[in-house]
Design an enzyme around this catalytic site. Structure first.
Site, PDB file in Angstrom:
ATOM      1  NE  ARG A   2      -2.283   0.120   3.237  1.00 58.33           N
ATOM      2  CZ  ARG A   2      -2.265   0.283   4.944  1.00 58.33           C
ATOM      3  NH1 ARG A   2      -2.464   2.380   4.246  1.00 58.33           N
ATOM      4  NH2 ARG A   2      -2.013   0.215   5.913  1.00 58.33           N
TER       5      ARG A   2
ATOM      6  NE  ARG B  27       8.160  -0.627  13.226  1.00 54.86           N
ATOM      7  CZ  ARG B  27       7.222   0.002  12.797  1.00 54.86           C
ATOM      8  NH1 ARG B  27       6.599   1.404  11.788  1.00 54.86           N
ATOM      9  NH2 ARG B  27       5.820  -0.131  13.333  1.00 54.86           N
TER      10      ARG B  27
ATOM     11  CG  ASP C 179      10.038   9.618  10.439  1.00 51.62           C
ATOM     12  OD1 ASP C 179      10.358   9.794  11.378  1.00 51.62           O
ATOM     13  OD2 ASP C 179       8.646   8.368  10.446  1.00 51.62           O
TER      14      ASP C 179
ATOM     15  CD  GLU D 148      12.287   4.586  16.068  1.00 56.85           C
ATOM     16  OE1 GLU D 148      11.260   4.654  16.856  1.00 56.85           O
ATOM     17  OE2 GLU D 148      11.851   4.418  14.885  1.00 56.85           O
TER      18      GLU D 148
ATOM     19  CG  HIS E 179       8.894   6.057  13.890  1.00 63.62           C
ATOM     20  ND1 HIS E 179       9.053   5.168  14.433  1.00 63.62           N
ATOM     21  CD2 HIS E 179       7.384   6.246  13.655  1.00 63.62           C
ATOM     22  CE1 HIS E 179       8.503   4.236  14.503  1.00 63.62           C
ATOM     23  NE2 HIS E 179       7.594   5.203  13.295  1.00 63.62           N
TER      24      HIS E 179
END
Length: 321
Positions: free
Chosen positions: A159, A240, A263, A268, A287
């Site tokens: 997608r 990821r 990103d 994190e 992110h």
């Protein structure tokens, strides 16, 4: 005694403004926790006194070891349709209810950020912004390059990858695509050409990752794969961090071989002393892929609904194992 509810992972401090908490606060003590937990010990200490935890995506993992240290936990609410950082079996063994929400918007937020990162890297937007703020102007800013006529390689054409393909077509880019199960017909439908992964890496001016993290995709791009990329090519990762071997990525950046527009990261929030914060040839965002008003509105509204249903004894939207 009223149940205690912890709303965790509110790093941007937007949870309260994203939904109406009145009904839940009438029935429970609700606390908003804004800071990331330094480690599992910190998470266990902060959450041990709560009956219900409302989390955001995969920011705080819930492995069996943490679950065992939360004696009062009766319900965990996660946002999104899946969460690979939660040990659903360990929660079920304790009789803890786990609920989910819908995904939010259709993925446009993350795909649009991938586009933004590609454009920012190609035209040195971050360096230009930093120069202006430091009192300078063009000195020290390298020329960028136009994307029209360049080649965009899409690793993953689901997608989000298909959305990115549309942006690439609009910019006049040639599109290549690869994923383990991609067919030539599906690639053609997106305006791309199916090629082997190595051929994509060596022919692309921009490589954009749109793969789900799974055991078979961890370290998908290592030193060998990064070595195939063209000098000065841009690697965009909004999926990821673990899709790319971090040590190999740091080495490629230190050598000035490629540019990374990222990103997502292995850990994190990104540690303050992480070398990525110092290396040149990077555009870094914290992110932000799914962090838009539309998603937060769905996440928090449905999470509140889930908690209220649980308190009524009729849980809804269970998270599948």
């Amino acid at each position: 005694m009223r149940p205690r509810v912890a709303v965790i992972d509110d790093w941007q401090r937007v949870a309260r403004a994203s939904a109406d908490w009145t009904a839940l606060e009438a029935r429970a003590e609700v606390l908003f926790l804004h800071d990331a937990f330094a480690d599992e010990d910190a998470a266990a200490a902060a959450l041990a006194s709560f009956d219900i935890v409302m989390s955001m995506r995969e920011r705080t993992p819930f492995p069996a070891s943490l679950i065992a240290r939360l004696p009062r936990l009766r319900m965990l609410s996660v946002t999104g349709a899946r969460n690979r950082s939660v040990d659903v079996a360990a929660l079920a063994a304790r009789g803890i209810v786990v609920t989910r929400t819908e995904a939010g918007e259709d993925g446009s937020a993350t795909a649009e950020l991938a586009l933004a990162l590609m454009l920012a890297a190609a035209r040195h937007v971050a360096a230009g912004d930093a120069a202006i703020r430091a009192g300078g102007f063009q000195a020290g800013i390298l020329p960028g390059f136009t994307l029209r006529g360049r080649t965009l390689g899409l690793i993953g054409l689901g997608r989000l990858g298909t959305m990115m393909a549309g942006y690439g077509r609009a910019l006049g880019m040639t599109l290549l695509a690869w994923s383990p199960n991609l067919t030539a017909a599906r690639a053609d439908a997106a305006g791309a050409t199916l090629v082997p992964k190595d051929a994509l890496l060596s022919a692309s001016d921009v490589v954009s990752l749109h793969m789900v993290l799974a055991p078979g995709t961890v370290g998908l791009l290592g030193a060998r794969e990064l070595g195939l990329m063209r000098p000065g090519a841009i690697l965009v990762n909004t999926s990821r961090g673990a899709l790319v071997e971090e040590t190999a990525l740091l080495a490629a950046l230190a050598a000035g071989r490629i540019v990374a527009a990222l990103d997502v990261y292995d850990r994190e929030p990104l540690p303050a002393d992480h070398p990525l914060r110092r290396l040149p040839g990077t555009v870094l965002t914290p992110h932000l892929g799914y962090c838009v008003q539309e998603n937060y509105a769905v996440f928090h509204r449905q999470a509140i609904e889930n908690v209220l249903a649980f308190l009524d004894g009729a849980p809804i939207r269970p998270l599948a194992a």
